[in-house]
Design an enzyme around this catalytic site. Structure first.
Site, mmCIF file in Angstrom:
data_model
loop_
_atom_site.group_PDB
_atom_site.id
_atom_site.type_symbol
_atom_site.label_atom_id
_atom_site.label_comp_id
_atom_site.label_asym_id
_atom_site.label_seq_id
_atom_site.Cartn_x
_atom_site.Cartn_y
_atom_site.Cartn_z
ATOM 1 N N PRO A 1 -2.719 -41.480 -12.879
ATOM 2 C CA PRO A 1 -1.494 -40.574 -12.119
ATOM 3 C C PRO A 1 -0.401 -40.725 -12.569
ATOM 4 O O PRO A 1 0.012 -41.793 -13.037
ATOM 5 C CB PRO A 1 -1.739 -41.231 -10.663
ATOM 6 C CG PRO A 1 -2.932 -42.347 -10.712
ATOM 7 C CD PRO A 1 -3.283 -42.283 -12.146
ATOM 8 N N GLY A 3 1.471 -38.416 -14.790
ATOM 9 C CA GLY A 3 1.512 -37.804 -15.870
ATOM 10 C C GLY A 3 2.750 -36.611 -15.812
ATOM 11 O O GLY A 3 3.735 -36.525 -16.508
ATOM 12 N N ASP A 65 0.932 -29.327 -7.158
ATOM 13 C CA ASP A 65 -0.179 -29.723 -8.098
ATOM 14 C C ASP A 65 -1.422 -29.786 -7.004
ATOM 15 O O ASP A 65 -1.622 -31.053 -6.615
ATOM 16 C CB ASP A 65 0.012 -30.969 -8.921
ATOM 17 C CG ASP A 65 -1.249 -31.132 -9.816
ATOM 18 O OD1 ASP A 65 -1.865 -30.289 -10.113
ATOM 19 O OD2 ASP A 65 -1.200 -32.334 -10.140
ATOM 20 N N CYS A 116 -6.008 -27.559 -11.939
ATOM 21 C CA CYS A 116 -6.820 -27.600 -13.189
ATOM 22 C C CYS A 116 -8.231 -27.184 -13.015
ATOM 23 O O CYS A 116 -9.297 -27.684 -13.323
ATOM 24 C CB CYS A 116 -6.850 -29.359 -13.556
ATOM 25 S SG CYS A 116 -7.535 -30.218 -12.199
#
Length: 184
Positions: A1, A3, A65, A116
């Site tokens: 976590p 990034g 995100d 993602c």
């Protein structure tokens, strides 16, 4: 976590607030930022569900995100492709987060919706629903704006990366989706 938080800090953003619902991930996120020696005055890490968080000051932008099926990471983590998950619950959370972030963003603020996931219902379909609500509109990503990814930009100006499709070192990139939006 951490990034994306560290990338934003490295890119020169004045202040970054990372919101993470999971306290263990939050702890690891803080440790990673400490390890990378970022100035603690430049970031905050908040343990809270994103849809329940509201900024105390005006924010210029939000990177949303969202939690997703992670199918874009399958080449590196094949277990995610075998995992049974309740996609409908993820879709509800994604929509809730995206709508909340669009509401708290000031006029002219930038929002990046990212996953993602390789699944359209978690990515393109969610952004289409958000745009149709009328709070935000697409601020297209331009070819050449993100070097090496020009072939991943669609007709909407959204970026969709499929693993193994890009050239050179980017061929091994995880799959992901990103759309840049601006608050009306």
């Amino acid at each position: 976590p951490g990034g994306k938080t560290s990338q934003l800090l490295s890119a020169g953003f004045e202040h970054v607030t990372a919101i993470e619902a999971n306290s263990r991930r939050c702890h690891r996120l803080k440790k990673n930022l400490d390890r990378l020696r970022f100035d603690k005055d430049k970031y905050d890490v908040v343990v809270k569900e994103g849809q329940k968080w509201s900024p105390t000051t005006t924010v210029d932008g939000i990177l949303v995100d969202v939690p997703c099926s992670a199918t874009g990471t399958g080449s590196r983590r094949p277990d995610v492709l075998r995992r049974e998950s309740d996609i409908s619950e993820l879709l509800d959370i994604q929509e809730l987060l995206a709508n909340h972030c669009a509401e708290i963003l000031p006029a002219g603020g930038i929002m990046v919706y990212a996953t993602c996931s390789l699944l359209k219902e978690e990515s393109e379909d969610q952004v289409k629903k958000l745009v149709e609500k009328g709070l935000v509109e697409t601020l297209p990503i331009q070819p050449g704006e993100v070097p090496g990814f020009q072939d991943a930009i669609d007709e909407n100006g959204w970026m969709r990366v499929i693993p193994g499709v890009l050239d050179g070192n980017l061929r091994s990139a995880d799959g992901f989706f990103a759309a840049r939006l601006i608050k009306k």
